[in-house]
Scaffold this active site. Structure first.
Site: not given
Ligand code: NAP
Length: 277
Positions: A19, A66, A70, A107, A133-134, A136, A222, A224, A245
């Site tokens: 973190s 986190t 969450k 967020d 992506g779909a 969290g 997103l 970073y 991001g």
């Molecule tokens: P999550 O709920 O686990 O969702 C992951 C997403 O990535 C899903 O849509 C998943 O698709 C997709 N994915 C993973 N591997 C894949 C692959 N090989 N091919 C295609 N799609 C794939 O995670 P999250 O919390 O939403 O976070 C997603 C990203 O955003 C992370 O990298 C996180 O670090 C980043 N993030 C950044 C911030 C920021 O402040 N910049 C805030 C929140 C999150 P499926 O549904 O098909 O598995």
């Protein structure tokens, strides 16, 4: 005379070592010369409720929540904001003086604030937004875009039923596009957002074809780590406006810091440097 206790905040997750929030909040506490501290806490799911209930008694004014807590944390809160309910997850707790635990999700706020800061020309009526992506993070991004006034959101996810579920929840402003067609939806988009973990250090490569991107399209990732992802590099080369991001991470922390420590902090180059360093 009783002394005022030093306000404490922190971040609760499992694991927690990665973190960047402690660096960020400690930087602001130091910059604004405020009393207080911010502590990372590695807490397993079975211990979550007991730990959270004990923190206010130990001088905590609130914590960030986190991965992976969450969603579960919503059950433990006495008050949940509308936006946290809509997103279905909370990332910020405020421990109120009356003993109540208030849960919020910042967020979506962080996403829009970063978009506006990085692409000052962004407006909600520029045209469709395409979301990859779909998970969290996508829920927070979609709810923030709708709240900001975007009326057309194209959504594509590898596992289509998860995108369909978001469409069922958020309504007809969301149009689901099959993952194999994800590249095509970029042609229509004024704003493109990667909310998948693709392109993140240690995750699979980002391989969505980008030839549909147009000059001037606003593209944000997103992810970073790395800061300049392949998506952002290629979009830059194609004349798009790109927003990284890291800013979302910094901006989502602003409302929480203000509530806990009483000062609304600035997100500037020094803030970025403190977190990157
Ligand atoms: P999550 O709920 O686990 O969702 C992951 C997403 O990535 C899903 O849509 C998943 O698709 C997709 N994915 C993973 N591997 C894949 C692959 N090989 N091919 C295609 N799609 C794939 O995670 P999250 O919390 O939403 O976070 C997603 C990203 O955003 C992370 O990298 C996180 O670090 C980043 N993030 C950044 C911030 C920021 O402040 N910049 C805030 C929140 C999150 P499926 O549904 O098909 O598995």
């Amino acid at each position: 005379m009783t002394e005022m206790p030093i306000p404490l905040a922190g971040v609760v997750g499992h694991p927690i070592a990665h973190s960047k929030s402690p660096q960020l909040h400690k930087h602001w506490l130091k910059s604004y010369r405020l009393p207080g501290d911010y502590i990372p806490m590695d807490v397993q799911e079975d211990d979550l409720e007991q730990v959270i209930r004990a923190l206010p008694k130990a001088g905590f004014v609130g914590v960030n929540i986190t991965i992976p807590h969450k969603i579960a944390i919503l059950q433990m809160a006495d008050l949940v904001t509308d936006r946290a309910t809509l997103i279905g997850a909370a990332n910020t707790l405020i421990f109120r003086r009356d003993g109540k635990i208030h849960a919020d999700n910042t967020d979506g706020y962080g996403f829009i604030a970063n978009l506006r800061a990085g692409a000052p020309g962004w407006r909600s009526d520029l045209g469709p937004a395409a979301i990859l992506g779909a998970g969290g993070a996508a829920r927070a991004v979609i709810s923030a875009l709708i709240e900001a006034g975007v009326t057309d959101i194209l959504l594509s996810n590898r596992t289509r039923p998860k995108a369909d579920a978001l469409r069922a929840e958020f309504g007809s402003k969301v149009r689901v596009v099959d993952w194999v067609q994800a590249g095509n939806m970029l042609e229509e988009a004024a704003t493109v957002v990667n909310t998948t973990s693709l392109g993140m250090t240690g995750a699979a490569d980002f391989r969505v074809p980008l030839d549909g991107l147009r000059r001037g399209t606003i593209v944000t990732d997103l992810v970073y780590a790395p800061l300049r992802t392949r998506l952002l590099q290629e979009a830059d080369e194609m004349g798009c406006v790109t927003v990284d991001g890291l800013g979302m991470l910094l901006h989502q922390a602003v409302p929480a810091f203000e509530r806990w420590f009483g000062v609304r902090p600035e997100v500037d180059m020094r803030t970025r440097a403190a977190v990157l360093g």
